[in-house]
Design a protein around this motif. Sequence first.
Motif, short mmCIF file in Angstrom:
data_model
loop_
_atom_site.label_atom_id
_atom_site.label_comp_id
_atom_site.label_asym_id
_atom_site.label_seq_id
_atom_site.Cartn_x
_atom_site.Cartn_y
_atom_site.Cartn_z
N LEU A 278 12.02 13.22 11.28
CA LEU A 278 10.61 13.12 10.93
C LEU A 278 10.14 11.70 11.17
CD1 LEU A 278 8.04 14.35 9.47
CD2 LEU A 278 9.01 13.39 7.35
N ASP A 279 9.02 11.56 11.88
CA ASP A 279 8.39 10.25 12.07
C ASP A 279 7.24 10.12 11.08
OD1 ASP A 279 10.04 9.57 14.22
OD2 ASP A 279 8.71 10.56 15.66
N VAL A 280 7.23 9.05 10.32
CA VAL A 280 6.21 8.83 9.31
C VAL A 280 5.40 7.60 9.68
CG1 VAL A 280 5.73 8.42 6.86
CG2 VAL A 280 7.69 9.84 7.53
N GLU A 281 4.10 7.73 9.61
CA GLU A 281 3.21 6.59 9.79
C GLU A 281 2.17 6.64 8.68
OE1 GLU A 281 0.14 4.62 13.04
OE2 GLU A 281 1.92 5.71 13.72
N LEU A 282 2.07 5.59 7.92
CA LEU A 282 1.12 5.59 6.81
C LEU A 282 0.33 4.29 6.81
CD1 LEU A 282 2.16 3.66 4.20
CD2 LEU A 282 3.85 5.49 4.07
N CYS A 283 -0.83 4.37 6.16
CA CYS A 283 -1.68 3.20 5.98
C CYS A 283 -2.01 3.10 4.50
CB CYS A 283 -2.94 3.32 6.81
SG CYS A 283 -4.05 1.90 6.64
N VAL A 284 -1.80 1.93 3.94
CA VAL A 284 -2.17 1.66 2.55
C VAL A 284 -3.50 0.93 2.56
CG1 VAL A 284 -1.48 0.60 0.37
CG2 VAL A 284 0.27 1.48 1.95
N CYS A 285 -4.48 1.48 1.87
CA CYS A 285 -5.81 0.86 1.92
C CYS A 285 -6.52 0.96 0.58
CB CYS A 285 -6.65 1.51 3.02
SG CYS A 285 -6.93 3.26 2.81
N THR B 261 -10.55 -0.72 3.41
CA THR B 261 -9.95 -1.99 3.81
C THR B 261 -8.43 -1.91 3.71
OG1 THR B 261 -11.88 -3.17 2.97
CG2 THR B 261 -9.87 -4.46 3.35
N PRO B 262 -7.70 -2.26 4.75
CA PRO B 262 -6.23 -2.24 4.66
C PRO B 262 -5.73 -3.21 3.59
CG PRO B 262 -6.96 -2.42 6.93
CD PRO B 262 -8.17 -2.64 6.08
N ILE B 263 -4.67 -2.83 2.92
CA ILE B 263 -4.03 -3.69 1.93
C ILE B 263 -2.76 -4.24 2.56
CG2 ILE B 263 -2.96 -3.82 -0.36
CD1 ILE B 263 -4.76 -1.48 -1.19
N PRO B 264 -2.73 -5.51 2.91
CA PRO B 264 -1.57 -6.06 3.62
C PRO B 264 -0.35 -6.20 2.71
CG PRO B 264 -3.14 -7.80 3.12
CD PRO B 264 -3.80 -6.51 2.72
N ASP C 224 2.66 -3.78 6.95
CA ASP C 224 2.34 -4.99 7.71
C ASP C 224 0.99 -5.56 7.28
OD1 ASP C 224 0.35 -3.48 8.96
OD2 ASP C 224 1.50 -3.17 10.80
N VAL C 225 0.50 -6.54 7.99
CA VAL C 225 -0.73 -7.22 7.61
C VAL C 225 -1.93 -6.28 7.69
CG1 VAL C 225 -1.27 -8.06 9.93
CG2 VAL C 225 -2.02 -9.37 7.93
N GLU C 226 -1.82 -5.19 8.45
CA GLU C 226 -2.89 -4.21 8.55
C GLU C 226 -2.67 -3.03 7.61
OE1 GLU C 226 -2.89 -3.24 12.68
OE2 GLU C 226 -4.16 -4.96 13.21
N GLY C 227 -1.73 -3.17 6.68
CA GLY C 227 -1.48 -2.11 5.71
C GLY C 227 -0.72 -0.93 6.27
N ARG C 228 -0.16 -1.06 7.46
CA ARG C 228 0.52 0.06 8.11
C ARG C 228 2.03 -0.03 7.93
NH1 ARG C 228 -2.64 3.34 10.71
NH2 ARG C 228 -4.75 2.67 11.30
N PHE D 85 6.62 8.79 -3.19
CA PHE D 85 6.15 7.44 -2.86
C PHE D 85 5.77 6.70 -4.14
CE2 PHE D 85 5.26 9.85 0.97
CZ PHE D 85 5.61 8.99 1.99
N MET D 86 6.16 5.43 -4.19
CA MET D 86 5.65 4.52 -5.22
C MET D 86 5.14 3.28 -4.48
SD MET D 86 7.25 3.04 -8.77
CE MET D 86 8.75 2.36 -8.05
N VAL D 87 3.86 2.98 -4.64
CA VAL D 87 3.23 1.91 -3.87
C VAL D 87 2.68 0.86 -4.82
CG1 VAL D 87 1.55 1.36 -2.08
CG2 VAL D 87 2.58 3.65 -2.15
N LYS D 88 3.03 -0.41 -4.54
CA LYS D 88 2.58 -1.53 -5.37
C LYS D 88 1.91 -2.58 -4.51
CE LYS D 88 6.48 -1.03 -8.62
NZ LYS D 88 7.63 -1.74 -9.23
N ALA D 89 0.84 -3.16 -5.03
CA ALA D 89 0.16 -4.26 -4.35
C ALA D 89 -0.60 -5.06 -5.39
CB ALA D 89 -0.80 -3.75 -3.28
N ALA D 90 -0.62 -6.38 -5.24
CA ALA D 90 -1.31 -7.25 -6.18
C ALA D 90 -2.79 -6.88 -6.26
CB ALA D 90 -1.15 -8.71 -5.76
N GLY D 91 -3.29 -6.75 -7.50
CA GLY D 91 -4.70 -6.44 -7.71
C GLY D 91 -5.01 -4.96 -7.73
N TYR D 92 -3.98 -4.11 -7.57
CA TYR D 92 -4.20 -2.66 -7.51
C TYR D 92 -3.27 -1.95 -8.50
CZ TYR D 92 -6.83 -3.67 -3.29
OH TYR D 92 -7.74 -4.17 -2.40
N GLN D 93 -3.72 -0.77 -8.95
CA GLN D 93 -2.88 0.06 -9.80
C GLN D 93 -1.69 0.59 -8.99
OE1 GLN D 93 -5.00 3.11 -12.10
NE2 GLN D 93 -6.92 2.03 -11.71
#
Length: 278
Positions: free
Chosen positions: A127-134, A139-142, A177-181, A219-227
């Motif tokens: 399986l190939d997975v491609e995701l974007c965190v935004c 706006t992408p979340i880097p 990455d810097v583009e949230g991908r 999935f568990m996703v963490k980023a500064a400033g976000y829940q």
Amino acid sequence: MRNIDEFNITRAVLQSLEGCDDPRLQEIMGALVRHLHDFAREVRLTEAELMRGIAFLTAAGQKCDDKRQELILLSDTLGLSMLAVALNNARPAGATEATVFGPFHVHDAPRMEQGDDIAAGAPGEPLDVELCVCALDGTPIPHAEVDVWQADEQGLYDVQIPALGSRRRARAVMKADVEGRLRFRSIVPRAYPIPTDGPVGEMLVATGRHPWRPAHVHFMVKAAGYQTLITHVFRAGDPYLDSDVVFGVRNSLVASFDGDAQGRRRLDLRLVLAPLEP
């Protein structure tokens, strides 16, 4: 209090909690006592049934170890885990919905990089997975941290396979990455039964329920400033989407795992984080 009977005992127990100096603990314990006592009165609980219930909880605790959490399974299958998620994870419109954490997350998942194969030898269709965190506005979340874990094609997580020891597979912690991908390779998830060799399995059989979960990836996703987001992505078309044993399916979390032009399975995701409340 003396001369306790089936009616005044609740008041007596509540009075015993009045010395608690933690208001929240007192609130929780008081509500627990009231509801437990009302339950016992409603069903006219016998002493034999009480002892059978205590034996069930004892056996569930004894089944727990560092690789197996029977009490989480109990909470999940009674809908309590999903109720707590619903109570505590209200998200603004457009944010990815949360669902149950489950009992198979670990804290020593390997750190991997863009493009890596997180299956690490776990059997299953590639399986190939491609995701974007935004963010909500797109706006992408880097550099968001993405923790992923799943079962193999036999429906087993690595921690359920004694022969693997401490070796981890079909799980990883990665950075967008810097583009949230984030791009990585894995295996196609399959439906699987939760462990049924313990008290929870006996409860499911006794109550006429099946033990199956629809195919999904955690999935568990963490980023500064976000829940922090804890969620699954479920495979569209799975026969157990409408009868998940832990009640975790949400329509917005069902996605296609179809093949691309080259015949490889793909999963394209957009995970939207909600901002921390001010």
